[in-house]
Write a protein that holds these residues in place. Structure first.
Motif, short mmCIF file in Angstrom:
data_model
loop_
_atom_site.label_atom_id
_atom_site.label_comp_id
_atom_site.label_asym_id
_atom_site.label_seq_id
_atom_site.Cartn_x
_atom_site.Cartn_y
_atom_site.Cartn_z
N THR A 129 -4.70 100.81 -52.47
CA THR A 129 -5.75 101.15 -53.29
C THR A 129 -5.35 102.14 -54.47
O THR A 129 -6.10 102.40 -55.49
CB THR A 129 -6.72 102.06 -52.29
N ILE A 704 -11.59 97.86 -54.64
CA ILE A 704 -11.05 99.04 -53.96
C ILE A 704 -11.01 98.77 -52.60
O ILE A 704 -12.11 98.96 -52.06
CB ILE A 704 -11.70 100.56 -54.33
N GLU A 707 -13.25 100.85 -49.43
CA GLU A 707 -13.35 102.20 -49.94
C GLU A 707 -14.09 103.11 -49.07
O GLU A 707 -15.10 102.51 -48.46
CB GLU A 707 -13.82 102.08 -51.36
N TYR A 712 -16.88 100.10 -53.72
CA TYR A 712 -15.71 99.05 -53.72
C TYR A 712 -15.50 98.65 -55.06
O TYR A 712 -14.15 98.11 -55.26
CB TYR A 712 -16.07 97.82 -53.02
#
Length: 729
Positions: A129, A704, A707, A712
């Protein structure tokens, strides 16, 4: 390139068939201020830009066998991407600008300089991430990946690079922990016959501005180079502005015959990098430029200041043996405001204050000889040691200001490795290559913040692995090579991933390292100005690290087994409509084209329970990976000074979570570029411009993964432009 440094050897015979460094910062700013006054040396009259480039960017690689050889002869899937500021119609700020056309590589510019690029090779590294995970990074022989496997691509100096190599497949495992692939950036040596220099500037959409200067000079015994540049942007999204400054110095000396010493110093300062955070799908569709409320409330973003110095020594022992040694060290200061307060007693805080020191050393030996039949035989072996020490504090984020202490610990990581490798041409048409690496990684946490609400997270864990690799190359024709490789590797959890234990108690140092078994079969064909490469690969991983839970900003990770990554890579490049009369080259191509396609099937083989307590089914796709990726480019030179180009970038759907319920739809975008090179007396100039996302398509450029808040997605910019001018006097 070997773990001990760079080896400059003959090409293998082709067989048939915040402010911790004020003085440095002032020096960087001063250098940037006089960028327009750079005074490079003149070239011989009549030399074209294309000829000069071809003379300095040979198609060689060093990553696969740790000695220079033609890319075509390398016994692995490897690409060498030339970088020339006087031919590259791009700002040269991020690796995504130069690696988009490499098959098997997914590199996404998130338009978020607080979180760095997303970089994955054959599906390794997709779960990260922030920063780069699962891929080893090197710059001029110095690791940019820490011993725990976490790396940063932002400090690479592309504005003064000569090429970027990408090694994929089993042979990457010989570089140790988290080597799902290896990316190496090389900068050019200083000139040996005088003084050169370059100045550049450019501007573009969303407040982009760039300026830089590069100076170099020397003789055949001693040379040096210095470059400095700055880049800033207001950002495509709200609350995404950034500023960067970088200073790089290099000295190359040959004090005696057969001895080469290369010293380097790098300084990177990012005093501003706002983080707009991710968006939900609905938010991204309603307004892709927006930042969510927590981003502005808590002023999410970070500042980074890093300084590093290193030296690489190569020494030739007689006609067959050589030694290479590496020594480096550095410091990194990071201050990051996250998008939450972290005020809960069990939280580690919403502000991260990290003070890192790191360094390492390596020594390697190589012997280049021949067999009784007169065929080449290369041996190499080496040792390396790397370490890092983090002073890590966490504080409550009181709407962007620092509050009470919530975390105080010292984290350490060490990486010890030994490798041996051979390259044996046992028949004019057959080559056997192989090696083995033994690695030992140790992670440690010393918790200094212990109370009733914050249990002691102290502890340590050690991980060991032996990674063998074996490959076979068949030189079927002078224009055709066929190869096959098998290998085994491993990837330890990072210090971030072992920080918190299940239930929020203690650390998670019982987390296991992931292991993988990899294989590939590939072909390489080249004839004239045409080159075609294809590879099939398969990798099975066990004990993959994925999230287990998230509580008050503390993400806990777990191991899952049966992750499989398999796929196909296809790359082609060719030239058409030959030019004539290019000095020293016999001509060039008026039209050049390239194509890179990747089919990747990455999935979970076993089911498990995710961070939200939901069952992830066996067979779900690995989030962050596209099944189909395509990159194509076309360049046309209607006249010698002018080059026009077009690029196509396309990805299929990318899932954002392990459940495969959230996804970024597939997309395709077209970019246009143009460059014009000319002379005014002794001055060479290059004016370029580009339009990215020509049609202004709305799409989600990155996700992401997993998340915790369901935000996201990171939208990519719409239509944008950049115009730049570079001069060599």
């Amino acid at each position: 390139m070997n773990p001990g440094g760079r080896q400059i050897l003959a090409v293998r015979p082709r067989c048939r068939s915040p402010g911790r460094f004020p003085a440095i910062r002032k020096l960087a700013y001063a250098a940037l201020a006089v960028a327009s006054a750079a005074a490079p040396a003149a070239e011989a009259p009549g030399t074209t830009v294309a000829a000069a480039t071809a003379a300095t960017l040979p198609d060689v690689v060093v990553s696969a066998t740790r000695s220079e050889q033609r890319r075509f002869d390398a016994p692995a899937a490897i690409d060498s991407v030339p970088v020339d500021p006087l031919r590259s119609a791009t700002p040269l700020v991020n690796l995504s600008e130069v690696l988009a056309g490499v098959p098997g590589v997914a590199v996404r510019d998130r338009q978020n300089y607080s979180q760095d690029l997303q970089l994955a090779v054959r599906g390794f590294g997709t779960r990260s991430t922030f920063g780069v995970r699962g891929v080893r990074l090197y710059v001029d022989g110095i690791p940019a990946t820490m011993p725990d496997g976490q790396g940063q691509a932002s400090t690479a100096d592309l504005a003064n690079a000569s090429r970027v190599e990408v090694l994929r497949g089993p042979f990457a495992q010989l570089y140790g922990n988290a080597a799902g692939g290896v990316v190496q950036v090389f900068t050019p040596d200083p000139p040996t016959d005088g003084f050169t220099g370059r100045a550049s500037t450019g501007l573009g959409s969303d407040g982009q501005w760039q300026a830089g200067v590069a100076l170099a000079g020397g003789n055949d015994r001693l040379g040096g180079s210095l470059d400095a540049w700055t880049y800033q942007t207001d950002g495509y999204r709200e609350h995404s502005a950034a500023r960067r400054y970088q200073l790089n110095a290099r000295v190359v000396a040959q004090p005696a015959s057969g001895t080469r010493v290369s010293g380097q110093f790098n300084y990177f300062n990012q005093p501003l990098a706002q983080d707009p955070l991710g968006l939900t799908r609905a938010q991204a569709e309603a307004n892709p430029r927006q930042a969510v409320a927590p981003a502005t409330q808590f002023d999410s973003g970070k500042t980074v200041e890093q300084a590093q110095a290193g030296v690489v020594v190569d020494h030739q022992l007689g006609g067959t043996d050589s030694l290479s040694a590496r020594l480096y060290g550095g410091t990194r200061k990071l201050y990051q405001r996250l998008g939450f307060s972290g005020a809960a007693p069990t939280s580690s805080g919403g502000i991260v204050d990290l003070d890192r020191t790191y360094g390492g050393a390596a020594l390697s030996w190589s012997r280049r000889t021949t067999t009784a039949a007169g065929l080449p035989l290369l041996w190499s072996a080496g040792l390396e040691a790397n370490g890092m020490r983090d002073g890590r504090n966490g504080y409550v984020n009181q709407d962007g200001t620092q509050g009470a202490l919530r975390r105080d610990e010292t984290d350490t990581a060490t990486d010890l490795g030994a490798f041996a490798q051979f390259d044996w041409t046992w028949h004019p048409a057959w080559q056997l290559v192989g090696g083995v690496r033994a690695s030992r990684v140790r992670l440690g946490i010393a918790d200094h913040f212990v109370n009733a609400a914050s249990p002691d997270d102290s502890g340590h864990a050690s991980y060991g692995n032996v990674s063998p690799v074996l490959g076979l190359v068949w030189h079927a024709l002078d224009s055709l090579n066929v190869y096959a490789n098998l290998g085994r590797g491993f990837e330890t959890p990072t210090l971030t991933e072992v920080a918190y234990g299940p239930g929020g108690a203690g650390s998670n140092l019982g987390l296991q390292a992931s292991t993988s078994r990899q294989g590939e079969i590939g072909i390489k064909w080249q004839a004239g100005r045409q080159r075609l490469e294809a590879a099939l690969f398969d990798a099975d991983s066990h004990d993959e690290v994925v999230p287990l839970s998230n509580n008050a900003g503390r993400t806990v990770y777990q191991n899952v087994s049966g992750v499989r990554r398999r796929g196909l890579e296809l790359g082609w490049r060719g030239g058409f409509l030959d030019e004539v009369g290019t000095p020293g080259q016999g001509g060039g191509s008026r039209i050049e084209a390239g194509l890179a396609y990747t089919w990747l099937d990455a999935s979970f083989g076993d089911g498990f329970v995710n961070a939200q307590g939901q069952a992830v089914a066996a067979g779900n796709r690995l989030p962050g990976s596209a099944r189909h990726s395509l990159a194509a480019d076309l360049s046309w030179r209607p006249a010698a000074p002018l080059t026009l180009g077009a690029e196509l970038r396309a990805d299929s759907r990318v899932y954002a979570d392990d459940l495969n319920t959230q996804a970024a739809p597939g997309y395709a975008v077209i970019n246009l570029r143009a460059g014009y090179a000319w002379r005014i007396g002794p001055t060479r100039l290059y004016l370029f411009g580009r339009i990215d996302n020509l049609t202004g398509r709305r799409y989600l450029g990155s996700v992401i993964v997993n998340e915790a808040n369901g935000r996201y997605f990171e939208p990519a910019p719409g239509r944008r432009f950049f115009i730049g001018l570079r001069a060599a006097l």
